[in-house]
Write a protein that holds these residues in place. Structure first.
Motif, PDB file in Angstrom:
ATOM      1  N   ILE A   1       0.853  -1.185   0.000  1.00 35.28           N
ATOM      2  CA  ILE A   1       0.000   0.000   0.000  1.00 35.28           C
ATOM      3  C   ILE A   1       0.894   1.241   0.000  1.00 35.28           C
ATOM      4  O   ILE A   1       2.085   1.162   0.324  1.00 35.28           O
ATOM      5  CB  ILE A   1      -0.945   0.051   1.227  1.00 35.28           C
ATOM      6  N   THR A   2       0.309   2.362  -0.356  1.00 32.79           N
ATOM      7  CA  THR A   2       1.013   3.644  -0.324  1.00 32.79           C
ATOM      8  C   THR A   2       0.296   4.574   0.645  1.00 32.79           C
ATOM      9  O   THR A   2      -0.939   4.674   0.621  1.00 32.79           O
ATOM     10  CB  THR A   2       1.049   4.290  -1.714  1.00 32.79           C
ATOM     11  N   LEU A   3       1.068   5.243   1.494  1.00 32.10           N
ATOM     12  CA  LEU A   3       0.523   6.179   2.468  1.00 32.10           C
ATOM     13  C   LEU A   3       0.860   7.602   2.048  1.00 32.10           C
ATOM     14  O   LEU A   3       1.984   7.884   1.634  1.00 32.10           O
ATOM     15  CB  LEU A   3       1.093   5.898   3.869  1.00 32.10           C
TER      16      LEU A   3
ATOM     17  N   LEU B   1      -3.875   9.136   3.991  1.00 35.54           N
ATOM     18  CA  LEU B   1      -4.633   8.491   2.932  1.00 35.54           C
ATOM     19  C   LEU B   1      -3.925   7.209   2.518  1.00 35.54           C
ATOM     20  O   LEU B   1      -2.692   7.164   2.413  1.00 35.54           O
ATOM     21  CB  LEU B   1      -4.763   9.430   1.729  1.00 35.54           C
ATOM     22  N   VAL B   2      -4.696   6.163   2.292  1.00 35.63           N
ATOM     23  CA  VAL B   2      -4.162   4.846   1.944  1.00 35.63           C
ATOM     24  C   VAL B   2      -4.599   4.489   0.531  1.00 35.63           C
ATOM     25  O   VAL B   2      -5.778   4.611   0.189  1.00 35.63           O
ATOM     26  CB  VAL B   2      -4.654   3.769   2.929  1.00 35.63           C
ATOM     27  N   THR B   3      -3.644   4.023  -0.272  1.00 35.56           N
ATOM     28  CA  THR B   3      -3.940   3.568  -1.625  1.00 35.56           C
ATOM     29  C   THR B   3      -3.393   2.153  -1.804  1.00 35.56           C
ATOM     30  O   THR B   3      -2.251   1.878  -1.416  1.00 35.56           O
ATOM     31  CB  THR B   3      -3.301   4.487  -2.681  1.00 35.56           C
ATOM     32  N   LEU B   4      -4.197   1.277  -2.379  1.00 35.50           N
ATOM     33  CA  LEU B   4      -3.721  -0.076  -2.669  1.00 35.50           C
ATOM     34  C   LEU B   4      -2.805  -0.027  -3.885  1.00 35.50           C
ATOM     35  O   LEU B   4      -3.198   0.459  -4.941  1.00 35.50           O
ATOM     36  CB  LEU B   4      -4.903  -1.010  -2.948  1.00 35.50           C
ATOM     37  N   ASP B   5      -1.584  -0.531  -3.749  1.00 36.07           N
ATOM     38  CA  ASP B   5      -0.683  -0.553  -4.892  1.00 36.07           C
ATOM     39  C   ASP B   5      -1.137  -1.562  -5.935  1.00 36.07           C
ATOM     40  O   ASP B   5      -0.900  -1.379  -7.123  1.00 36.07           O
ATOM     41  CB  ASP B   5       0.736  -0.882  -4.425  1.00 36.07           C
TER      42      ASP B   5
END
Length: 222
Positions: free
Chosen positions: A115-117, A130-134
């Motif tokens: 994931i990317t923060l 904010l969290v994004t699924l890589d």
């Protein structure tokens, strides 16, 4: 596609709602992740039950290899403490601060590149992450594993998937399993629960106590 191998990481990804770009179940997710970490340690033979209490094994060897950071830290806590019941350990999950399971598991997934923060400020004032699924496919694969555990031949269900599904159902993780699905597959869920040992029952107790405490707080405020 790289999939996490530890139950807390899998549960975190299942708690993530891609449409809202954030995790769900905020009031209970720390308890769920704590239960997942205990189940992971139990499955690996790093913990065992004695007198209905969780006890750490003195010699673990290679069983700790590949353990996620949060579960590893929890193992050290159990080793250094007097024996406690499973629901007591679940209830000890911190609900705020840097040591809460949600933050620790999230940070471990970020370090692993899953994931990317990204720091953000709501209305330019309140800091959030904010969290994004890589790789969104990783979450989809985990959701598919839960579906297979509920609908496929029981003899072919991987024990880790059985344990994950039992925790998802017990924790009422709606982002992965709806209330209707829990009712529909109630019988199958009971058959999967032994894969998680005594943890699902302990999680039910811990959740009940948390909900009762919250209700008492609301009543006092009212």
């Amino acid at each position: 596609m790289d999939l996490p191998v530890n139950l807390p990481e899998k549960l975190y990804l299942l708690a993530y709602d891609p449409r809202r770009a954030r995790t769900t179940q905020h009031s209970t997710l720390n308890l769920l992740l704590q239960a997942a970490a205990l189940t992971e340690l139990l499955r690996r033979g790093l913990l065992y039950e004695e007198g209905r209490k969780a006890v750490a094994r003195v010699r673990t060897g290679a069983a700790e290899a590949g353990l996620d950071p949060y579960s590893a830290a929890l193992l050290e806590q159990v080793k250094g403490a007097r024996p406690r019941s499973w629901n007591a350990w679940i209830g000890r999950a911190k609900s705020a601060g840097r040591d809460q399971p949600v933050r620790r598991v999230r940070d471990g997934l970020a370090d692993a590149g899953l994931i990317t923060l990204r720091p953000h400020r709501v209305a330019g004032l309140f800091p959030v992450t904010l969290v994004t699924l890589d790789d969104p496919g990783a979450r989809e694969a985990l959701a598919a594993a839960v579906t297979r555990a509920l609908t496929g031949p029981l003899s072919r269900v991987d024990p880790a998937d059985a344990a994950l599904t039992a925790l998802v159902a017990t924790g009422r993780l709606r982002s992965a399993l709806s209330a209707g699905q829990r009712r529909e597959y109630r019988g199958r869920i009971k058959k999967l629960a032994p894969a998680a040992g005594p943890v699902p029952r302990a999680l039910t107790t811990a959740l009940g106590r948390r909900m009762a405490g919250q209700a008492a707080e609301h009543a006092a405020m009212g």
